[in-house]
Enzyme design. Structure first.
Site, PDB file in Angstrom:
ATOM      1  N   ASN A 157      74.815  31.194   4.727  1.00 32.17           N
ATOM      2  CA  ASN A 157      74.664  30.044   3.824  1.00 32.17           C
ATOM      3  C   ASN A 157      75.989  29.335   3.595  1.00 32.17           C
ATOM      4  O   ASN A 157      76.333  28.400   4.284  1.00 32.17           O
ATOM      5  CB  ASN A 157      74.057  30.492   2.491  1.00 32.17           C
ATOM      6  CG  ASN A 157      74.101  29.388   1.449  1.00 32.17           C
ATOM      7  OD1 ASN A 157      73.761  28.246   1.755  1.00 32.17           O
ATOM      8  ND2 ASN A 157      74.541  29.687   0.253  1.00 32.17           N
ATOM      9  N   GLU A 158      76.747  29.858   2.650  1.00 31.86           N
ATOM     10  CA  GLU A 158      77.949  29.142   2.203  1.00 31.86           C
ATOM     11  C   GLU A 158      79.136  30.079   2.389  1.00 31.86           C
ATOM     12  O   GLU A 158      79.843  30.398   1.450  1.00 31.86           O
ATOM     13  CB  GLU A 158      77.752  28.793   0.724  1.00 31.86           C
ATOM     14  CG  GLU A 158      78.541  27.641   0.237  1.00 31.86           C
ATOM     15  CD  GLU A 158      78.199  27.314  -1.215  1.00 31.86           C
ATOM     16  OE1 GLU A 158      78.243  28.227  -2.064  1.00 31.86           O
ATOM     17  OE2 GLU A 158      77.898  26.145  -1.498  1.00 31.86           O
TER      18      GLU A 158
HETATM   19  O1  AHR Z   1      72.338  25.032  -5.121  1.00 34.25           O
HETATM   20  C1  AHR Z   1      72.820  26.081  -5.888  1.00 34.25           C
HETATM   21  C2  AHR Z   1      73.850  26.916  -5.134  1.00 34.25           C
HETATM   22  O2  AHR Z   1      74.960  26.140  -4.822  1.00 34.25           O
HETATM   23  C3  AHR Z   1      73.391  27.418  -3.801  1.00 34.25           C
HETATM   24  O3  AHR Z   1      72.680  28.585  -3.890  1.00 34.25           O
HETATM   25  C4  AHR Z   1      74.682  27.646  -3.063  1.00 34.25           C
HETATM   26  O4  AHR Z   1      74.541  27.522  -1.687  1.00 34.25           O
HETATM   27  C5  AHR Z   1      75.609  26.654  -3.698  1.00 34.25           C
HETATM   28  O5  AHR Z   1      76.786  27.271  -4.108  1.00 34.25           O
END
Ligand code: AHR
Length: 658
Positions: free
Chosen positions: A375-376
């Protein structure tokens, strides 16, 4: 923010009045004869994450919370009820290894000769019940003896009965029983009580109540009003299941898609990572039952004509939390999950995972074309893991596009590192996240104008203007934020040759169960509404067109001059020219627009305006259309339009060519 900024701009323009005259006299010119870059079908999509009670208690229409007693506190959401001198008791039994995915059930013993014994479930902040609607109750029962009945009752908070049904359990084996209850009143905060009649004992589990009016009337279905709001956006893709939820706070609570498919009762619940994330918005009753699992996500995407975009754990837990990683020599099972997911989505029914998909009701493939790896994530650990995924997935499935990412911020050291490395690796589509203030969105309408056309394509995967600060519980979905996002999106659209995908985040929030704000769609137990930001997203998506057109003033793109931002597209399917113009100033502006086109224009076009004079204006359950698109008449003289742009407005124009 916008007001102050543009007040300064207006004063500056006032002091150089000549400039105003010069600007007014030069028209905006749209060249409709030269369609430029193709706009991807995935240009505008949706980002779904189970945050803010988006899944359980939200789009997943189950009304019973903790239906199988698996929450950390097995009776959370439940209460034992005793009327008069009722004799009854409840014991939570745990089968442990004998039933690892659903170990607990409730054993009840009762004798109601002196009073009635029961169990009440309070739903997710109550149960939303609609008058005359049928509700499907089901329960797994092992009848252990006695002459017993289950009397089911829906009641309002005052204790008035608003629905009832009776169920008679039979054999001394686990069996599923079902019965329907028709509600006699609309009530947002109803509760369900099971009254045990007679004398005897029962084991019970998987106690469930679904409304009849789920999306497409599916059993184990989704809330129709919420899906409808998504369908109305005509999104190009649905990204699921998140977000940080993919990663988990630790590896053990990462999202594992294989545990979310198959029979609902065989899907092992885990805690929702947003349960305790924010001390200021605790949600100790927030779990993931996975009733909405990967099959249902694929089905949702298909239902609303969107491409599915699953995001998978790359072996890294959330780096804001534990930052646990799986060692590289133990990464294979994670990569195997991705390979198996492709088989689940696209494989023939003779494959193991394709067979499971068929057994769940979908023998046809889901036509999966892309997968997100992590994801991130950030840092060298991510690049290393992404590369391992890439090498195997491309070897076996070169047809699948891989989405990767540059982490939580759209700039800075971590971003620069990831961007450089991913470029070296010839990454295909890279996910960037922007949770910034409205000013940033205005200023970044030019973000991709000078982007390296030989680099990877962009997925603007998570963005939302933050009215106060990122993660502040005071952030609002106000018009100021929405308008700045519209200005930014003209920049995404103008650069559709490199921006292939985009989505606002997060998508959903329950009025009483949220952790993160702002969010695109808000709802309570019975109603839902789109924010001004929702209407911005929708207007871009339903007016996407197929190709970018040039739209210039004084030979320059409109990226804030006089408060104006613009993009234009052509729709080859309908022969329409589509203009999107943001007036971020607090003044009405009259702009002549010249359409350069070899074709004639139909004398009447379609103009849709989203505007509010008050940048703080918002929508709500009570006023869902406070800031909503309005249709206005539009007359065209030949190939010229004199456009009146309202202050603080977003205008979409469709012109038919003949
Ligand atoms: O959208 C909320 C959060 O923001 C998500 O889970 C993450 O990917 C980002 O930090």
């Amino acid at each position: 923010m916008i007001n102050k900024f543009f007040l300064n701009v207006s004063i500056a323009l006032f002091l150089t009045a000549g400039a105003i005259v010069a600007q007014k006299s030069s028209p905006i010119v749209v060249n409709a004869d030269k369609p430029l870059a193709a706009i991807q079908p995935t240009m505008y999509g949706i980002f779904f994450e189970d945050i803010n009670m988006a899944a359980d208690g939200g789009i997943y229409a189950e009304l019973v919370k903790n239906r199988s007693f698996e929450f950390f506190h097995p009776l959370m959401g439940w209460k034992e009820m005793k009327q008069d001198s009722a004799a009854g008791s409840l014991l939570v039994s745990n089968r442990g290894e004998n039933s690892p995915v659903n170990p607990r059930y409730a054993h009840v013993e009762f004798d109601n000769s002196k009073g009635t014994y029961g169990l009440t479930n309070f739903g997710f902040r109550g149960m939303g019940i609609k008058k005359d609607m049928k509700y499907h109750f089901s329960v797994m029962v092992n009848h252990k003896g006695g002459n017993v009945k289950l009397n089911l009752e829906l009641t309002d908070p005052q204790g008035n009965k608003i629905g009832q049904a009776t169920l008679v359990p039979g054999n001394e084996v686990w069996e599923k029983y079902t019965v329907d209850i028709t509600a006699t009143k609309t009530e947002p905060k109803a509760k369900l009580t099971i009254w045990f009649e007679g004398a005897g004992s029962l084991d019970i589990d998987m106690i469930s109540l679904f409304p009849d009016d789920t999306w497409k009337n599916r059993p184990n279905g989704l809330r129709a009003d919420l899906v409808q709001l998504l369908a109305d956006m005509k999104p190009g893709f649905v990204r699921f299941p998140g977000g940080c939820i993919v990663e988990g706070r630790e590896l053990a609570t990462r999202y594992q898609w294989k545990k979310t498919v198959g029979k609902v009762e065989d899907r092992q619940l885990i805690v929702n990572r947003w349960n305790t994330e924010f001390a200021h918005r605790p949600a100790p009753d927030y779990f993931q039952t996975f009733g909405l699992g990967f099959y249902e996500y694929f089905q949702l995407a298909e239902d609303i004509g969107a491409q599915p975009l699953p995001i998978l754990s790359c072996g890294m837990a959330c780096q804001f939390n534990t930052a646990e990683v799986v060692p590289m020599d133990m990464l294979d099972p994670y990569i195997q999950d991705a390979l198996d997911l492709i088989e689940f989505a696209n494989g023939s029914t003779s494959t193991a995972w394709g067979k499971l998909r068929a057994s769940m009701g979908h023998p046809e493939p889901f036509n999966l074309k892309m997968i997100g790896v992590g994801n991130e994530q950030w840092g060298p650990q991510y690049i290393e893991r992404y590369k391992a995924f890439h090498d195997t997935l491309k070897k076996y499935h070169p047809e699948i596009t891989l989405i990767t990412g540059t982490g939580p911020s759209p700039d800075g050291l971590l971003f620069d590192y990831a961007a450089t490395e991913l470029k070296k690796l010839n990454a295909e589509i890279v996910d960037e996240h922007y949770y910034k203030n409205p000013q940033w969105f205005l200023e970044n309408a030019t973000r991709y104008d000078n982007y390296d056309r030989n680099s990877y394509k962009i997925f603007a995967g998570e963005y939302a203007a933050q009215s106060v600060a990122t993660v502040s519980p005071l952030n609002k979905n106000n018009w100021n934020c929405a308008l700045s996002e519209a200005a930014f999106m003209t920049g995404l659209e103008r650069n559709a040759d490199v921006v292939y995908m985009s989505s606002y985040a997060p998508l959903f929030a329950h009025n009483e169960g949220w952790q993160w704000t702002p969010d695109l769609i808000w709802f309570n137990n019975l109603s839902s509404f789109g924010t001004p930001n929702y209407y911005v997203q929708k207007l871009f998506s339903v007016n996407k067109g197929t190709n970018v057109l040039s739209i210039l003033k004084d030979n320059k793109t409109l990226t804030g001059q006089n408060g104006l931002y613009a993009s234009a597209t052509f729709d080859k399917a309908t022969g329409e020219i589509i203009l999107k113009i943001v007036n971020a100033s607090d003044k009405a502006i009259t702009e002549p627009i010249i359409i350069q086109s070899a074709r004639r224009l139909a004398p009447a076009g379609k103009m849709t305006v989203l505007a509010s004079k008050n940048p703080e204006e918002m929508n709500s359950i009570e006023k869902p259309q406070n800031v909503a698109p309005q249709e206005k008449p539009l007359n065209i003289k030949g190939k010229k339009l004199d456009l009146n742009l309202d202050p603080l407005s977003f205008t979409v124009i469709r012109l038919k060519t003949m």
